[in-house]
Enzyme design. Sequence first.
Site, PDB file in Angstrom:
ATOM      1  N   HIS A  16       0.701  -1.359  -0.157  1.00 39.93           N
ATOM      2  CA  HIS A  16       0.029   0.373   0.047  1.00 39.93           C
ATOM      3  C   HIS A  16       0.980   1.515   0.058  1.00 39.93           C
ATOM      4  CE1 HIS A  16      -2.596  -2.896   2.330  1.00 39.93           C
ATOM      5  NE2 HIS A  16      -3.916  -2.718   0.883  1.00 39.93           N
ATOM      6  N   LYS A  40     -16.345  -7.168   6.008  1.00 39.95           N
ATOM      7  CA  LYS A  40     -15.372  -7.778   5.838  1.00 39.95           C
ATOM      8  C   LYS A  40     -14.971  -7.720   7.396  1.00 39.95           C
ATOM      9  CE  LYS A  40     -12.847  -7.199   2.429  1.00 39.95           C
ATOM     10  NZ  LYS A  40     -11.969  -6.941   1.291  1.00 39.95           N
ATOM     11  N   ARG A  89      -1.830  -5.964  -8.245  1.00 40.80           N
ATOM     12  CA  ARG A  89      -0.793  -6.831  -7.751  1.00 40.80           C
ATOM     13  C   ARG A  89       0.011  -7.788  -9.098  1.00 40.80           C
ATOM     14  NH1 ARG A  89      -2.636  -7.822  -2.075  1.00 40.80           N
ATOM     15  NH2 ARG A  89      -4.727  -7.386  -3.353  1.00 40.80           N
ATOM     16  N   SER A 127      -2.322  -7.854   3.340  1.00 36.11           N
ATOM     17  CA  SER A 127      -2.588  -7.784   4.610  1.00 36.11           C
ATOM     18  C   SER A 127      -2.751  -8.688   5.000  1.00 36.11           C
ATOM     19  CB  SER A 127      -4.210  -6.855   4.795  1.00 36.11           C
ATOM     20  OG  SER A 127      -4.294  -5.243   4.221  1.00 36.11           O
TER      21      SER A 127
END
Length: 161
Positions: A16, A40, A89, A127
């Site tokens: 990030h 989440k 990514r 993460s």
Amino acid sequence: MIGVYPGTFDPLTLGHYDIVERANNVFDELYVVIMHNNEKNTLFSTEERVDMTRNALKDFKKVKVESYSGLMVDYFKLKEADYIVRGLRAVSDFEYELQMALMNRSLESSVETLFLMTSQKYIFLSSSTVKAIASHNGDVSKFVPPCILEKIIEKKGQLEK
Ligand code: ADP
């Protein structure tokens, strides 16, 4: 130009950070937005994520960290932003990101999403990987800024194995 970089940031990783550094070179103002998303189940609360992210990004003078619980497009309009920033990514990110970018555009036609490619060294960093490694007492110091590492260590008891 104003950019908004939304995400869960649970917690912020060097991936990030890499995107923020790149976006910082593009925009005059950059809002990093911690999305409050009930679906989440996050390790860190919204307030904790705002504090940690703000602390990790304090050297970027053009960057402001805020939280938001509504629709991204509404935040985008509120800030009169020019672009939503997202990081890419591997190819595996593409479909989800395309879906979101096009959904946001169909909700608000003025929304444009700018994708920035991460450094090669962060391509497999997320993460959730960081949390998984930390839960098994692995060393995550290579993957997060030092101030985030401290917070992960504090939360160790709550990490799911
Ligand atoms: P979200 O739940 O919205 O995907 P994340 O915090 O997981 O929130 O990610 C926010 C954005 O940062 C996404 O665009 C994601 O692809 C990107 N991102 C996450 N990890 C990396 C990384 N290692 N390198 C570059 N971009 C990343």
